[in-house]
Design a protein around this motif. Structure first.
Motif, short mmCIF file in Angstrom:
data_model
loop_
_atom_site.label_atom_id
_atom_site.label_comp_id
_atom_site.label_asym_id
_atom_site.label_seq_id
_atom_site.Cartn_x
_atom_site.Cartn_y
_atom_site.Cartn_z
N ALA A 235 10.48 4.27 1.11
CA ALA A 235 11.14 5.36 0.38
C ALA A 235 11.86 6.29 1.35
CB ALA A 235 10.12 6.15 -0.44
N SER A 236 11.21 6.60 2.47
CA SER A 236 11.82 7.45 3.48
C SER A 236 13.04 6.77 4.11
CB SER A 236 10.80 7.78 4.57
OG SER A 236 11.39 8.47 5.63
N LEU A 237 12.90 5.49 4.41
CA LEU A 237 14.02 4.73 4.97
C LEU A 237 15.19 4.70 4.00
CD1 LEU A 237 15.20 2.95 7.20
CD2 LEU A 237 14.05 0.99 6.13
N HIS A 238 14.91 4.46 2.73
CA HIS A 238 15.97 4.42 1.72
C HIS A 238 16.70 5.76 1.65
CE1 HIS A 238 17.98 4.28 -2.18
NE2 HIS A 238 17.96 2.97 -2.04
N ASN B 29 0.82 -1.21 0.00
CA ASN B 29 0.00 0.00 0.00
C ASN B 29 0.87 1.27 0.00
OD1 ASN B 29 0.69 0.77 2.72
ND2 ASN B 29 -0.81 -0.69 3.49
N GLU B 30 0.24 2.40 -0.18
CA GLU B 30 0.96 3.68 -0.31
C GLU B 30 1.73 4.05 0.95
OE1 GLU B 30 1.48 5.41 -3.12
OE2 GLU B 30 0.42 3.75 -4.07
N LYS B 31 1.14 3.75 2.11
CA LYS B 31 1.81 4.07 3.39
C LYS B 31 3.11 3.27 3.52
CE LYS B 31 0.98 4.28 8.35
NZ LYS B 31 0.02 4.02 9.43
N THR B 32 3.04 2.00 3.15
CA THR B 32 4.22 1.14 3.21
C THR B 32 5.28 1.59 2.22
OG1 THR B 32 2.82 -0.70 3.91
CG2 THR B 32 5.01 -1.25 3.09
N LYS B 33 4.85 1.94 1.00
CA LYS B 33 5.79 2.45 -0.01
C LYS B 33 6.48 3.72 0.50
CE LYS B 33 3.42 0.71 -4.09
NZ LYS B 33 2.67 1.07 -5.31
N ALA B 34 5.71 4.60 1.12
CA ALA B 34 6.28 5.85 1.64
C ALA B 34 7.28 5.57 2.76
CB ALA B 34 5.17 6.77 2.15
N SER C 12 24.23 -2.29 1.58
CA SER C 12 23.51 -1.24 0.85
C SER C 12 22.16 -0.97 1.52
CB SER C 12 23.27 -1.66 -0.60
OG SER C 12 22.33 -2.72 -0.63
N PRO C 13 21.57 0.18 1.24
CA PRO C 13 20.22 0.45 1.74
C PRO C 13 19.21 -0.59 1.24
CG PRO C 13 21.20 2.48 0.92
CD PRO C 13 22.12 1.35 0.53
N GLU C 14 19.37 -1.02 0.01
CA GLU C 14 18.46 -2.00 -0.57
C GLU C 14 18.48 -3.32 0.20
OE1 GLU C 14 19.50 1.10 -3.38
OE2 GLU C 14 20.82 -0.34 -2.39
N GLU C 15 19.66 -3.71 0.67
CA GLU C 15 19.78 -4.95 1.44
C GLU C 15 19.02 -4.83 2.77
OE1 GLU C 15 23.26 -8.13 2.58
OE2 GLU C 15 23.82 -6.03 2.43
N ILE C 16 19.11 -3.69 3.42
CA ILE C 16 18.39 -3.46 4.67
C ILE C 16 16.88 -3.51 4.43
CG2 ILE C 16 17.90 -1.73 6.46
CD1 ILE C 16 20.87 -0.85 6.14
N ILE C 17 16.44 -2.85 3.39
CA ILE C 17 15.01 -2.82 3.07
C ILE C 17 14.49 -4.21 2.73
CG2 ILE C 17 13.33 -1.97 1.37
CD1 ILE C 17 14.92 0.73 1.51
#
Length: 92
Positions: free
Chosen positions: A10-13, A2-7, A72-77
């Motif tokens: 994105a903020s974490l990245h 959902n949009e909240k999760t995407k946001a 990388s940030p991607e690995e954390i996410i």
């Protein structure tokens, strides 16, 4: 997703992009004290992660802390996304 999760991701990245990698990163989760759920969460990490489990006073919940080197940030996410698939988990 959902949009909240995407946001959130994105903020974490964006925040993680300001860090220098490799980075020793600590993940924290809370889950109901269920052996299967704890196993699912601890299995998102490799054998090099330092994992600590602590039960709540009544034993209903378990906190899981894991320290591991991330590249990388991607690995954390990716790890947060895998952990979020476990029903009842709270990401901290």
């Amino acid at each position: 997703m959902n949009e909240k999760t995407k946001a959130f991701y994105a903020s974490l990245h964006e925040k993680l992009s300001n860090e220098h990698f490799p980075l020793l990163y600590m993940f924290k989760f809370i889950t109901p004290s269920n052996h299967d759920k704890i196993a699912l969460l601890t299995n998102v990490f490799d054998e090099n992660a330092e994992i600590t489990l602590n039960q709540s006073k009544k034993g209903n919940y378990t906190s899981i802390s894991a320290r591991t080197v991330m590249l990388s940030p991607e690995e954390i996410i990716r790890i947060y996304q895998k952990a979020a698939e476990v029903e009842g988990v709270i990401l901290l």
